[in-house]
Scaffold this motif. Structure first.
Motif, PDB file in Angstrom:
ATOM      1  N   SER A 102      38.641  31.479  67.106  1.00  0.00           N
ATOM      2  CA  SER A 102      37.573  31.189  66.661  1.00  0.00           C
ATOM      3  C   SER A 102      36.742  30.013  67.286  1.00  0.00           C
ATOM      4  O   SER A 102      37.451  29.508  67.728  1.00  0.00           O
ATOM      5  CB  SER A 102      37.314  30.719  65.190  1.00  0.00           C
ATOM      6  OG  SER A 102      37.792  31.721  64.276  1.00  0.00           O
ATOM      7  N   LYS A 130      33.777  26.863  67.489  1.00  0.00           N
ATOM      8  CA  LYS A 130      32.894  25.813  66.948  1.00  0.00           C
ATOM      9  C   LYS A 130      32.628  24.670  68.083  1.00  0.00           C
ATOM     10  O   LYS A 130      33.378  24.092  68.182  1.00  0.00           O
ATOM     11  CB  LYS A 130      33.729  25.158  65.549  1.00  0.00           C
ATOM     12  CG  LYS A 130      34.336  26.244  64.464  1.00  0.00           C
ATOM     13  CD  LYS A 130      33.058  27.005  63.824  1.00  0.00           C
ATOM     14  CE  LYS A 130      33.679  27.626  62.876  1.00  0.00           C
ATOM     15  NZ  LYS A 130      32.714  28.410  61.943  1.00  0.00           N
ATOM     16  N   LEU A 169      33.001  20.609  64.610  1.00  0.00           N
ATOM     17  CA  LEU A 169      33.674  21.202  63.553  1.00  0.00           C
ATOM     18  C   LEU A 169      33.055  20.647  62.080  1.00  0.00           C
ATOM     19  O   LEU A 169      33.215  21.602  61.278  1.00  0.00           O
ATOM     20  CB  LEU A 169      35.011  20.500  63.744  1.00  0.00           C
ATOM     21  CG  LEU A 169      36.028  21.705  64.454  1.00  0.00           C
ATOM     22  CD1 LEU A 169      35.521  22.097  65.761  1.00  0.00           C
ATOM     23  CD2 LEU A 169      37.487  20.982  64.590  1.00  0.00           C
ATOM     24  N   TRP A 171      35.694  24.350  59.845  1.00  0.00           N
ATOM     25  CA  TRP A 171      36.784  24.782  60.342  1.00  0.00           C
ATOM     26  C   TRP A 171      37.817  25.299  58.938  1.00  0.00           C
ATOM     27  O   TRP A 171      38.653  26.255  59.208  1.00  0.00           O
ATOM     28  CB  TRP A 171      37.610  23.736  61.189  1.00  0.00           C
ATOM     29  CG  TRP A 171      38.272  22.773  60.408  1.00  0.00           C
ATOM     30  CD1 TRP A 171      37.669  21.425  59.922  1.00  0.00           C
ATOM     31  CD2 TRP A 171      39.447  22.791  59.051  1.00  0.00           C
ATOM     32  NE1 TRP A 171      38.735  20.706  59.159  1.00  0.00           N
ATOM     33  CE2 TRP A 171      39.501  21.371  58.843  1.00  0.00           C
ATOM     34  CE3 TRP A 171      40.349  23.645  59.104  1.00  0.00           C
ATOM     35  CZ2 TRP A 171      40.484  20.901  58.028  1.00  0.00           C
ATOM     36  CZ3 TRP A 171      41.522  23.017  58.337  1.00  0.00           C
ATOM     37  CH2 TRP A 171      41.443  21.848  57.702  1.00  0.00           C
ATOM     38  N   LEU A 194      38.478  29.107  58.234  1.00  0.00           N
ATOM     39  CA  LEU A 194      39.513  29.810  58.990  1.00  0.00           C
ATOM     40  C   LEU A 194      40.797  30.003  58.518  1.00  0.00           C
ATOM     41  O   LEU A 194      41.349  31.009  58.744  1.00  0.00           O
ATOM     42  CB  LEU A 194      39.584  28.966  60.442  1.00  0.00           C
ATOM     43  CG  LEU A 194      38.155  28.852  61.212  1.00  0.00           C
ATOM     44  CD1 LEU A 194      38.523  28.128  62.486  1.00  0.00           C
ATOM     45  CD2 LEU A 194      37.588  30.065  61.485  1.00  0.00           C
ATOM     46  N   LEU A 254      41.572  27.675  67.220  1.00  0.00           N
ATOM     47  CA  LEU A 254      40.307  27.235  67.143  1.00  0.00           C
ATOM     48  C   LEU A 254      39.823  26.339  68.477  1.00  0.00           C
ATOM     49  O   LEU A 254      40.346  25.427  68.693  1.00  0.00           O
ATOM     50  CB  LEU A 254      39.900  26.256  65.900  1.00  0.00           C
ATOM     51  CG  LEU A 254      38.614  25.581  65.678  1.00  0.00           C
ATOM     52  CD1 LEU A 254      37.477  26.645  65.670  1.00  0.00           C
ATOM     53  CD2 LEU A 254      38.661  24.751  64.395  1.00  0.00           C
ATOM     54  N   THR A 304      37.228  24.385  70.636  1.00  0.00           N
ATOM     55  CA  THR A 304      36.014  23.358  70.575  1.00  0.00           C
ATOM     56  C   THR A 304      35.613  22.680  71.769  1.00  0.00           C
ATOM     57  O   THR A 304      36.742  22.182  72.344  1.00  0.00           O
ATOM     58  CB  THR A 304      36.121  22.605  69.064  1.00  0.00           C
ATOM     59  OG1 THR A 304      34.516  21.645  68.934  1.00  0.00           O
ATOM     60  CG2 THR A 304      37.306  21.594  69.294  1.00  0.00           C
ATOM     61  N   ILE A 330      46.563  26.025  62.057  1.00  0.00           N
ATOM     62  CA  ILE A 330      45.445  26.162  62.910  1.00  0.00           C
ATOM     63  C   ILE A 330      45.673  25.401  64.111  1.00  0.00           C
ATOM     64  O   ILE A 330      46.095  24.181  64.087  1.00  0.00           O
ATOM     65  CB  ILE A 330      44.081  25.748  62.292  1.00  0.00           C
ATOM     66  CG1 ILE A 330      43.799  26.833  61.317  1.00  0.00           C
ATOM     67  CG2 ILE A 330      43.080  25.992  63.433  1.00  0.00           C
ATOM     68  CD1 ILE A 330      42.604  26.495  60.438  1.00  0.00           C
TER      69      ILE A 330
END
Length: 444
Positions: A355, A357, A360, A364, A367, A378, A380, A398
């Motif tokens: 994912s 972003k 954030l 988040w 997720l 994740l 970013t 995560i």
């Protein structure tokens, strides 16, 4: 006490200054303010390049018994609390002057005598603005404003001073920030010509802002040309995360800004000059339409940033020959990428959820609902994520993927967290080493 200043107040102080120093605060620069203990820092560090300029008052040795220490006391003004402080700048030229054989130069200038509350509870990568006044104020030669990176003012300052993604500190001349831009001069001439010959409407139609996909492609082409490369292959690029961050936050944004100002300036000109009436009257009567234009502009910027990041990461996957499926639907949710595909969810192949972003904040947390489908990564380019948020992400399984320069940056909170990896580590370890089946081919 409220320590937040609006942009109109900040801009007033900029105009009163002959020179501006901006620094992205490291965790050491402000972490002391949130500590229960009073450490030796109690202030921020001045980079050597700035300390050796003429921006701050000159230092001298005030204690002959300690010839390695240079310092100066001077008055500083803090607009957010309207107080004047007696501040000190101190430079320790040698780490251990008694041991000459092992002593090493220590290029460190400490600035103390600052209001503690100004530095408390700041988000990572917050900004310090210092102005050298044209005229002293109640004996103070410099003013200081601390700006939280999560505030709207931080975004305005980044745009106003054109701060790049890898910005750490610099000096600015306020008069040069407002200096005439050749591009702006060209745009003024074009608009004036369109108004004179009655072709303003046609001009506006020609200035439509390119689609996010087009902007992304143009920005990638610029980066590839700068780096004499044909592909955005993450296995060939030394720092793929930094590349994506530069393409998205610097190159593409510059292209977008020029396209935006052409389009929006023409729209505003049409309202102000409508029907040949008085521009001031048109301004007042057309204010609702102007408000709509600027609201649309703000929304366009936000949506562009998110799509931009997605397109650039997608290019890394494609050029790296990595199996992926974009915007697939998983149990009513739509993650940015599934590796290798949704079809493998019930097979023996390990599925990875990636994912994206750009910023954030609290977004988040959604997720965590996707972790039943596979390992969540994740990605970013946000350097403002707090240590508390990183810990909470770790508890929710995560893993954060960040640009290489941000992982070790003193201004971010990423260093030292096992659930934070770089783009380089993601492609090398998580894809190539641990999940080689995700690669279509190891060869180009």
């Amino acid at each position: 006490m409220e320590m937040h200043l609006e942009w109109n107040e900040i801009s007033t102080w900029l105009k009163r200054s002959e020179q501006i120093f901006i620094k992205k605060l490291s965790r050491n620069d402000c972490g002391w303010a949130d500590s229960a203990k009073n450490g030796h820092q109690n202030g921020f560090l001045i980079p050597r390049l700035i300390a050796e300029s003429n921006f701050f008052p000159a230092l001298k040795n005030s204690n002959p018994e300690k010839p390695h220490i240079y310092d100066v006391e001077y008055s500083t003004f803090w607009p957010a609390s309207s107080e004047i402080k007696i501040s000190t700048i101190k430079y320790f030229s040698l780490r251990n002057p008694e041991n000459k054989d092992k002593a090493k130069p220590r290029y460190e200038w400490q600035h103390t005598g600052v209001p503690k509350e100004h530095f408390q509870k700041l988000s990572p990568a917050s900004l310090l603005l210092v102005g050298k006044l044209k005229q002293p104020l109640s004996g103070a030669s410099h003013w200081f404003i601390v700006i939280d990176s999560e505030s709207e003012e931080a975004s305005i300052i980044e745009t106003y001073f054109n701060l790049d993604a890898d910005f750490h500190f610099d000096l600015f001349d306020p008069s040069m920030v407002d200096a005439r831009d050749p591009f702006a001069d060209q745009l003024v001439d074009e608009l004036a010509q369109a108004i004179r010959d009655g072709s303003l409407e046609t001009y506006i139609k020609r200035q439509a802002i390119p689609s996010p996909r087009t902007l992304a492609t143009q920005a990638q082409a610029v980066w590839l040309d700068e780096n004499t490369s044909d592909e955005l292959n993450p296995f060939d690029i030394k720092r793929p995360g930094d590349a994506v961050m530069r393409i998205s936050r610097d190159i593409e944004y510059a292209i977008f800004k020029r396209a935006e100002i052409r389009f929006r300036a023409a729209q505003v000109a049409r309202i102000l000059l409508h029907g040949g009436s008085d521009p001031l009257s048109n301004l007042v009567r057309g204010f609702p339409e102007l408000d709509s234009i600027f609201l649309s502009a703000a929304q366009t910027r936000k949506s562009r940033a998110g799509l931009s990041f997605e397109y650039h990461v997608e290019r890394l996957f494609k050029d790296g020959r990595i199996r992926h499926e974009a915007q697939a639907i998983l149990g009513g949710r739509r993650p940015d990428f599934v590796l290798p595909s949704v079809a493998t969810l019930n097979s023996k192949t390990e599925t990875v959820i990636v994912s994206l972003k750009t910023t954030l904040r609290e977004r988040w947390k959604q997720l965590a609902l996707e972790k039943s489908f596979g390992q969540i990564f994740l990605a970013t380019v946000d350097d403002r994520v707090s240590g508390e948020a990183i810990d909470e992400m770790g508890r929710n399984s995560i893993a954060l993927v960040v640009p290489e320069s941000l992982k070790k940056a003193k201004e971010s909170a990423y260093d030292g967290y096992e659930n934070v990896i770089t783009f380089r580590q993601f492609f090398d370890s998580e894809v190539k080493e641990r999940r080689p089946s995700l690669l279509l081919s190891l060869e180009k």
